[in-house]
Scaffold this motif. Structure first.
Motif, mmCIF file in Angstrom:
data_model
loop_
_atom_site.group_PDB
_atom_site.id
_atom_site.type_symbol
_atom_site.label_atom_id
_atom_site.label_comp_id
_atom_site.label_asym_id
_atom_site.label_seq_id
_atom_site.Cartn_x
_atom_site.Cartn_y
_atom_site.Cartn_z
ATOM 1 N N GLN A 138 40.556 100.164 46.466
ATOM 2 C CA GLN A 138 40.444 99.090 45.466
ATOM 3 C C GLN A 138 40.718 97.734 46.097
ATOM 4 O OE1 GLN A 138 42.248 99.904 41.513
ATOM 5 N NE2 GLN A 138 42.811 101.876 42.386
ATOM 6 N N ALA A 139 41.729 97.694 46.971
ATOM 7 C CA ALA A 139 42.074 96.432 47.632
ATOM 8 C C ALA A 139 40.918 95.962 48.520
ATOM 9 C CB ALA A 139 43.360 96.589 48.442
ATOM 10 N N ALA A 140 40.272 96.923 49.188
ATOM 11 C CA ALA A 140 39.175 96.571 50.096
ATOM 12 C C ALA A 140 38.084 95.811 49.356
ATOM 13 C CB ALA A 140 38.607 97.831 50.740
ATOM 14 N N ARG A 141 37.814 96.229 48.130
ATOM 15 C CA ARG A 141 36.790 95.544 47.338
ATOM 16 C C ARG A 141 37.204 94.111 47.025
ATOM 17 N NH1 ARG A 141 36.371 101.014 46.033
ATOM 18 N NH2 ARG A 141 34.254 101.710 45.606
ATOM 19 N N LEU A 142 38.493 93.936 46.781
ATOM 20 C CA LEU A 142 38.987 92.592 46.471
ATOM 21 C C LEU A 142 39.031 91.691 47.704
ATOM 22 C CD1 LEU A 142 42.052 93.255 44.151
ATOM 23 C CD2 LEU A 142 39.750 92.544 43.510
ATOM 24 N N MET A 143 39.068 92.329 48.884
ATOM 25 C CA MET A 143 39.247 91.571 50.114
ATOM 26 C C MET A 143 37.976 90.899 50.599
ATOM 27 S SD MET A 143 41.254 94.044 52.650
ATOM 28 C CE MET A 143 42.525 95.011 51.908
ATOM 29 N N VAL A 144 36.823 91.430 50.189
ATOM 30 C CA VAL A 144 35.574 91.009 50.803
ATOM 31 C C VAL A 144 35.395 89.486 50.732
ATOM 32 C CG1 VAL A 144 33.072 91.173 50.696
ATOM 33 C CG2 VAL A 144 34.456 93.223 50.442
ATOM 34 N N ARG A 145 35.562 88.930 49.539
ATOM 35 C CA ARG A 145 35.355 87.483 49.404
ATOM 36 C C ARG A 145 36.356 86.649 50.206
ATOM 37 N NH1 ARG A 145 31.898 85.047 46.114
ATOM 38 N NH2 ARG A 145 30.423 86.487 45.132
ATOM 39 N N PRO A 146 37.664 86.889 50.025
ATOM 40 C CA PRO A 146 38.610 86.081 50.812
ATOM 41 C C PRO A 146 38.486 86.303 52.324
ATOM 42 C CG PRO A 146 39.778 87.717 49.480
ATOM 43 C CD PRO A 146 38.362 87.717 49.025
ATOM 44 N N LEU A 147 38.134 87.513 52.741
ATOM 45 C CA LEU A 147 37.913 87.707 54.183
ATOM 46 C C LEU A 147 36.669 86.936 54.615
ATOM 47 C CD1 LEU A 147 38.729 91.473 54.923
ATOM 48 C CD2 LEU A 147 39.989 89.461 55.693
ATOM 49 N N GLY A 148 35.724 86.777 53.702
ATOM 50 C CA GLY A 148 34.548 85.962 53.976
ATOM 51 C C GLY A 148 34.943 84.507 54.237
ATOM 52 N N VAL A 149 35.925 84.042 53.490
ATOM 53 C CA VAL A 149 36.432 82.677 53.715
ATOM 54 C C VAL A 149 37.093 82.603 55.093
ATOM 55 C CG1 VAL A 149 38.060 80.912 52.932
ATOM 56 C CG2 VAL A 149 36.748 82.238 51.250
ATOM 57 N N ASN A 150 37.894 83.622 55.422
ATOM 58 C CA ASN A 150 38.511 83.671 56.755
ATOM 59 C C ASN A 150 37.438 83.648 57.846
ATOM 60 O OD1 ASN A 150 41.034 86.009 55.592
ATOM 61 N ND2 ASN A 150 41.186 83.793 55.815
ATOM 62 N N LEU A 151 36.353 84.377 57.609
ATOM 63 C CA LEU A 151 35.279 84.452 58.592
ATOM 64 C C LEU A 151 34.609 83.088 58.774
ATOM 65 C CD1 LEU A 151 33.615 86.333 60.404
ATOM 66 C CD2 LEU A 151 32.155 86.839 58.444
ATOM 67 N N ASN A 152 34.392 82.424 57.658
ATOM 68 C CA ASN A 152 33.811 81.082 57.696
ATOM 69 C C ASN A 152 34.663 80.138 58.546
ATOM 70 O OD1 ASN A 152 33.971 78.248 56.647
ATOM 71 N ND2 ASN A 152 32.173 78.877 55.477
ATOM 72 N N MET A 153 35.993 80.177 58.309
ATOM 73 C CA MET A 153 36.909 79.324 59.060
ATOM 74 C C MET A 153 36.897 79.680 60.549
ATOM 75 S SD MET A 153 38.574 77.626 56.559
ATOM 76 C CE MET A 153 40.273 77.316 56.983
ATOM 77 N N LEU A 154 36.838 80.977 60.781
ATOM 78 C CA LEU A 154 36.902 81.475 62.154
ATOM 79 C C LEU A 154 35.670 81.035 62.957
ATOM 80 C CD1 LEU A 154 37.465 85.302 62.596
ATOM 81 C CD2 LEU A 154 35.450 84.229 63.519
ATOM 82 N N ILE A 155 34.518 81.081 62.325
ATOM 83 C CA ILE A 155 33.298 80.660 63.028
ATOM 84 C C ILE A 155 33.411 79.182 63.417
ATOM 85 C CG2 ILE A 155 30.806 80.296 62.818
ATOM 86 C CD1 ILE A 155 30.809 82.747 60.874
ATOM 87 N N LYS A 156 33.880 78.396 62.466
ATOM 88 C CA LYS A 156 34.025 76.968 62.775
ATOM 89 C C LYS A 156 35.085 76.734 63.851
ATOM 90 C CE LYS A 156 34.286 76.083 58.344
ATOM 91 N NZ LYS A 156 34.289 75.505 56.984
ATOM 92 N N ALA A 157 36.124 77.580 63.831
ATOM 93 C CA ALA A 157 37.195 77.419 64.820
ATOM 94 C C ALA A 157 36.728 77.751 66.233
ATOM 95 C CB ALA A 157 38.402 78.290 64.440
ATOM 96 N N THR A 158 35.614 78.495 66.358
ATOM 97 C CA THR A 158 35.154 78.810 67.717
ATOM 98 C C THR A 158 34.770 77.542 68.481
ATOM 99 O OG1 THR A 158 32.858 79.159 67.022
ATOM 100 C CG2 THR A 158 34.269 81.117 67.140
ATOM 101 N N ALA A 159 34.498 76.453 67.759
ATOM 102 C CA ALA A 159 34.173 75.189 68.431
ATOM 103 C C ALA A 159 35.322 74.730 69.329
ATOM 104 C CB ALA A 159 33.849 74.113 67.393
#
Ligand SMILES: Nc1ncnc2c1ncn2[C@@H]1O[C@H](COP(=O)(O)OP(=O)(O)OP(=O)(O)O)[C@@H](O)[C@H]1O
Ligand SMILES: [Mg+2]
Lengths: 215, 256
Positions: A138-159
């Motif tokens: 159940q938690a995994a389903r809730l995580m997808v969106r906020p982990l998506g935000v983490n992923l977005n930040m992480l991609i930008k941080a690769t700069a």
């Protein structure tokens, strides 16, 4: 604006974008591993682990990622850690992203109604069985969106790894500015490629989020 | 029965949440096949007592015994875990808010624990789920998710889930309180059926009529003590304690 120049250097930027993508994927994988371990540490019944988890989060969220990269890459050799720039980039950014993901994963786990755990335990399931069969799915389903935000930040941080000379998008833009003296075009081109990467990733996350929802 | 203990035996149960004393020296025995109702106003400790029986809310003092085995033992963590999981497999519990697993179908809700804990095969698990859901009249919704079911249907699935572990004892904590009035009866019917099959049950309820019709014995709790207990025809019709009379009078008024 010099479109001709942009078209000419475009293939080299594509190659650099590929490095950015590989860097992002590896960082995300390492981040997820660190985040999962961090979340379990923070949720542990052992105070020592809880403390270590909390310390990990506050240290890595409480200092600039750039400083963390510099310590690892430039300071590392002094304490016997020899990494090339790419390795240092992945490890540094991955551990940093893991600190944010720790909080995301922990947040999703603790937001599951406590009646779920109680129902599972009442049936005779162990703590681990309840976690694995009832809470985590159940938690995994809730995580997808906020982990998506983490992923977005992480991609930008690769700069940031441009600062330790990893030849990814931002570094490549800087290098071409040195030879072309056209910072506007070069950074614009890099920006467009970042946007495409992030847009596609965002769509992927939204698709995954829809797919995992319970009917 | 071991050394004179009843099937379920609670001795001098005491429970505090910090400074708040919720259970004050409660003793209770229930024989095999008996149905005991617990009534009382909100906050009197009914749920806490019920949840102490499978150690979901561990007591701060006193003993709980089930079929001759001490439930609330003090053991090292791992030994306690092993022991309590063993005990809980023998005690079914039904919650006010169902607590069905939303990511599992009715079938999966019912068969998950037996698969995990009894190592039964997929075919056996399916047969078990079908039999249990049939028993509560939910066979035709076997592949529905909880979100696709009404409250009454959810609760019937939750009862089937508990029964699938073949418990010796069933605990009901206001199983119908969260239901729309028209859905209460379908759940009560399932509980009546269990009563006919001589399931040992402890039922916390606000439904006096239902308690009167199925229970062998009813306890009235107030502020952490059992004020009065007896057969329903006596407790409801001629209660001896003023507090019981007061509670029943108020309850009758609010029901109107
Ligand atoms: N986990 C907890 N922490 C602190 N206090 C609690 C906890 N659980 C219950 N209490 C308190 O214990 C008292 C008894 O609660 P309990 O849930 O057993 O009452 P109840 O008789 O079941 O009431 P209701 O009819 O409302 O369900 C209440 O005052 C409640 O606030
Ligand atoms: Mg209650």
């Amino acid at each position: 604006m010099d479109f001709e120049l942009m078209l000419k250097v475009y293939p080299f930027f594509l190659e650099a974008a590929w490095i950015t993508i590989v860097l992002s994927v590896l960082t995300a994988i390492l981040g997820l591993i660190c985040g999962t371990l961090g979340a379990f540490a923070r949720l542990s019944r052992f105070a020592v682990l809880r403390f270590l988890g909390a310390a990990y989060v506050s240290v890595f969220r409480g200092t600039p990622a750039l400083i963390q990269l510099f310590i690892l890459y430039f300071g590392g050799p002094q304490i016997g850690i020899q990494l090339d720039a790419f390795e240092a980039g992945v490890i540094g950014l991955g551990i940093n992203a893991g600190a944010y993901m720790t909080e995301t994963i922990r947040g999703a786990v603790i937001s599951i109604d406590k009646g779920q755990r109680e129902a599972a335990r009442t049936l005779g399931l162990s703590q681990w069985q309840a976690m694995y069969k009832v809470i985590l799915p159940q938690a995994a389903r809730l995580m997808v969106r906020p982990l998506g935000v983490n992923l977005n930040m992480l991609i930008k941080a690769t700069a940031l790894v441009a600062a330790i000379s990893v030849v990814e998008l931002t570094y490549t833009a800087q290098r071409y500015i040195g030879s072309t003296y056209k910072p506007f075009e070069m950074f614009l081109l890099a920006g467009i490629l970042y946007m495409i990467i992030i847009y596609v990733t965002g769509r992927g996350v939204a698709w995954l989020d829809r797919k995992v929802q319970i009917t | 029965m071991t050394d004179g203990k009843s099937f379920v035996e609670i001795r001098h149960a005491q429970k505090s949440f910090g400074k708040l004393e919720v259970l004050k020296d409660i003793s209770l025995s229930v024989d095999r096949g008996q149905i005991v109702g617990i009534i009382g106003s909100s906050g009197s400790g009914k749920s806490t007592l019920l949840r102490a029986i499978n150690d979901l809310d561990p007591l701060t003092g006193g003993e709980v015994w089930l079929d001759g085995v001490r439930v609330n033992q003090t053991l090292p963590h791992r030994a306690y875990e092993k022991h309590i999981n063993q005990m809980r497999q023998q005690v079914g519990m039904v919650f006010q808010h169902f607590n069905l697993f939303p990511h599992m179908t009715a079938r999966e809700n019912v068969s998950m624990a037996p698969i995990m804990l009894k190592g039964i095969s997929k075919d056996e698990a399916n047969a078990l789920a079908e039999a249990q859901l049939d028993h509560v009249g939910m066979l035709e919704r076997i592949d529905y998710y909880p979100s696709q079911l009404s409250g009454g249907q959810k609760q019937r699935v939750a009862i089937a889930r508990a029964l699938a572990m073949q418990p010796k004892l069933m605990l009901f904590d206001e199983a119908t309180s969260a239901l729309d009035p028209e859905l209460v009866e379908e759940v009560n019917q399932v509980m009546r059926k269990l009563a006919e099959q001589h399931m040992t049950m402890i039922i916390v309820t606000h439904e006096m009529d239902f308690a009167a019709s199925v229970c062998d014995r009813v306890l009235f709790m107030d502020q952490g003590v059992v004020v009065e207990e007896g057969p329903p025809e006596i407790l409801f019709k001629t209660p001896s304690q003023p507090r019981t009379r007061e509670f029943l009078r108020k309850h009758l008024e609010s029901a109107k």
